[in-house]
Scaffold this active site. Structure first.
Site, PDB file in Angstrom:
ATOM      1  N   LYS A 181      -7.380 -12.052   3.209  1.00  0.00           N
ATOM      2  CA  LYS A 181      -8.050 -10.993   3.964  1.00  0.00           C
ATOM      3  C   LYS A 181      -9.139 -11.460   4.919  1.00  0.00           C
ATOM      4  O   LYS A 181      -9.565 -10.698   5.775  1.00  0.00           O
ATOM      5  CB  LYS A 181      -8.621  -9.943   3.012  1.00  0.00           C
ATOM      6  CG  LYS A 181      -7.533  -9.008   2.507  1.00  0.00           C
ATOM      7  CD  LYS A 181      -7.915  -8.076   1.407  1.00  0.00           C
ATOM      8  CE  LYS A 181      -8.930  -7.027   1.593  1.00  0.00           C
ATOM      9  NZ  LYS A 181      -9.233  -6.285   0.372  1.00  0.00           N
ATOM     10  N   LYS A 212       3.367  -0.469  -2.706  1.00  0.00           N
ATOM     11  CA  LYS A 212       2.658   0.530  -3.492  1.00  0.00           C
ATOM     12  C   LYS A 212       2.060   1.628  -2.620  1.00  0.00           C
ATOM     13  O   LYS A 212       1.558   1.336  -1.544  1.00  0.00           O
ATOM     14  CB  LYS A 212       1.489  -0.179  -4.193  1.00  0.00           C
ATOM     15  CG  LYS A 212       1.483  -0.079  -5.677  1.00  0.00           C
ATOM     16  CD  LYS A 212       0.344  -0.845  -6.318  1.00  0.00           C
ATOM     17  CE  LYS A 212      -1.011  -0.709  -5.660  1.00  0.00           C
ATOM     18  NZ  LYS A 212      -2.127  -1.172  -6.502  1.00  0.00           N
ATOM     19  N   LYS A 270      -4.384   4.005  -1.330  1.00  0.00           N
ATOM     20  CA  LYS A 270      -5.416   4.902  -0.807  1.00  0.00           C
ATOM     21  C   LYS A 270      -5.967   4.387   0.514  1.00  0.00           C
ATOM     22  O   LYS A 270      -6.581   5.127   1.253  1.00  0.00           O
ATOM     23  CB  LYS A 270      -6.523   5.149  -1.820  1.00  0.00           C
ATOM     24  CG  LYS A 270      -7.317   3.944  -2.266  1.00  0.00           C
ATOM     25  CD  LYS A 270      -8.460   4.417  -3.164  1.00  0.00           C
ATOM     26  CE  LYS A 270      -8.745   3.485  -4.308  1.00  0.00           C
ATOM     27  NZ  LYS A 270      -9.160   2.139  -3.917  1.00  0.00           N
TER      28      LYS A 270
HETATM   29  P1  AMP Z   1      -6.537   0.720  -5.955  1.00  0.00           P
HETATM   30  O1  AMP Z   1      -6.368   2.088  -5.379  1.00  0.00           O
HETATM   31  O2  AMP Z   1      -5.506  -0.250  -5.516  1.00  0.00           O
HETATM   32  O3  AMP Z   1      -7.964   0.229  -5.819  1.00  0.00           O
HETATM   33  O4  AMP Z   1      -6.297   0.848  -7.524  1.00  0.00           O
HETATM   34  C1  AMP Z   1      -7.096   1.652  -8.359  1.00  0.00           C
HETATM   35  C2  AMP Z   1      -6.308   1.960  -9.620  1.00  0.00           C
HETATM   36  O5  AMP Z   1      -5.218   2.821  -9.337  1.00  0.00           O
HETATM   37  C3  AMP Z   1      -5.712   0.745 -10.321  1.00  0.00           C
HETATM   38  O6  AMP Z   1      -5.760   0.975 -11.716  1.00  0.00           O
HETATM   39  C4  AMP Z   1      -4.293   0.728  -9.840  1.00  0.00           C
HETATM   40  O7  AMP Z   1      -3.420   0.113 -10.764  1.00  0.00           O
HETATM   41  C5  AMP Z   1      -3.978   2.217  -9.724  1.00  0.00           C
HETATM   42  N1  AMP Z   1      -3.023   2.428  -8.625  1.00  0.00           N
HETATM   43  C6  AMP Z   1      -3.280   2.272  -7.307  1.00  0.00           C
HETATM   44  N2  AMP Z   1      -2.188   2.566  -6.567  1.00  0.00           N
HETATM   45  C7  AMP Z   1      -1.206   2.899  -7.446  1.00  0.00           C
HETATM   46  C8  AMP Z   1       0.165   3.276  -7.299  1.00  0.00           C
HETATM   47  N3  AMP Z   1       0.726   3.388  -6.092  1.00  0.00           N
HETATM   48  N4  AMP Z   1       0.875   3.549  -8.396  1.00  0.00           N
HETATM   49  C9  AMP Z   1       0.307   3.431  -9.625  1.00  0.00           C
HETATM   50  N5  AMP Z   1      -0.970   3.083  -9.840  1.00  0.00           N
HETATM   51  C10 AMP Z   1      -1.735   2.811  -8.759  1.00  0.00           C
END
Ligand code: AMP
Length: 318
Positions: free
Chosen positions: A107, A188, A191
């Protein structure tokens, strides 16, 4: 009782993936659960102060709306021990170690405008963890290297300055649903995806937006009678829709067309999001209550983390 610690970074708006993969499992483990909004981590790349504040409030409110009412909720920036211990850990880590972090390499390394905080982020993450003395840290693959570093730093600190930190084990998280991007089902749902792209369903998306996004979700040109089936390699988009349908309590029984599948997915997702959105609106209308809940959680965090920070400071010579 196992202490659980989890931080969510307000680098974007919470998605259906976050709900099914993180918030739901968190709701199952609230006793001795410390769940935080890691606003400091959202500043490692270019950021807009007003937007950061807005997203932090939204995320904090959504954690409560999602039913995390028994856990200790906090904003990372309001528990100063996080930043304080991070500095002591920066005095423990080496540039060689931080340079090897894959996320930094991918990054920002070799880019002159990269913020120093992106480089030192793993020291702050190590502080987030070590302050709460969890025995296990369940993290996904993308954070595994950072938790390994946390272990190395804890061991080194303990060896050099005295036994202060509990060295956490890296645990594999319980398998939550993994939701893929609706337009690019090979990655995935995230957000931090561009909000206008339509690949992510956000928790506060109104029903018509959910319907539109699901309607545009990528499937394939298979028109056979058995087109609606799971096949992660050959039919990633359809498989993702089936996973979402099931995780949201729906069923694909009797469904043979993509149109009918998308309708069922929309109905199931809307049914899951609706009560959450109603609760969010109630809470958003009462910001003093939300602020009070977080203030209480933060007071508890300050209490829990104070002895760990004090021990680390004393050991390192402050
Ligand atoms: P992040 O949004 O990547 O910072 O992740 C925050 C939490 O949400 C972590 O526990 C991830 O494993 C879960 N998470 C994020 N995106 C997904 C997704 N598309 N499907 C399932 N779990 C997710």
């Amino acid at each position: 009782m196992t202490r659980t610690l989890s931080l969510l970074t307000p680098s974007g708006r919470l998605t259906l993936g976050n709900l099914l993969g993180a918030l739901r499992p968190m709701r199952e483990r609230q006793e001795d659960g410390f769940y935080g909004v890691s606003d400091l981590h959202a500043m490692t790349t270019e950021h807009d102060p007003a937007l950061l504040r807005e997203r932090t409030v939204e995320m904090a409110t959504l954690l409560l709306a999602a039913g995390l009412t028994e856990a200790t909720l906090f904003r990372q920036s309001r528990v100063p021990a996080h930043a304080q211990l991070a500095y002591l850990l920066e005095c423990t880590a080496t540039t060689g170690e931080l340079n090897r972090m894959v996320q930094f390499k991918e990054k920002g390394r070799a880019v002159g405008s990269t913020r120093v905080s992106l480089f030192t982020y793993p020291a702050l993450m190590a502080a987030d963890i070590l302050l709460y003395r969890p025995e296990q840290v369940p993290v996904g693959d993308d954070q595994r290297q950072h938790v390994e570093l946390t272990r190395d730093l804890a061991l080194r600190f303990n060896r050099r300055y005295g036994q202060v930190f509990t060295v956490p084990e890296v645990a594999t998280p319980p398998v939550g649903a993994r939701v893929m991007d609706l337009l690019e089902p090979s990655r995935k749902m995230s957000k931090s995806a561009d909000p206008s792209s339509g690949g992510s369903v956000f928790l506060l998306d109104p029903p018509d937006v959910v319907r539109r996004k699901v309607a545009r979700a990528v499937t394939d040109s298979d028109a056979g009678m058995d087109a609606v089936r799971r096949d992660r390699d050959a039919k990633p988009g359809v498989t993702n829709l089936l996973d979402v349908l099931e995780a949201c309590g729906g069923s694909a029984e009797g469904i043979t067309t993509y149109g009918a599948l998308k309708k069922a997915v929309t109905d199931a997702v809307v049914a899951v999001l609706e009560p959450l959105q109603v609760r969010h609106a109630e809470l958003a209308a009462d910001p003093a209550y939300v602020a009070e809940r977080y203030a209480a959680g933060e007071a508890r965090c300050r209490e829990v983390t104070a002895p760990v920070l004090a021990a680390a400071e004393a050991a390192i010579g402050l």
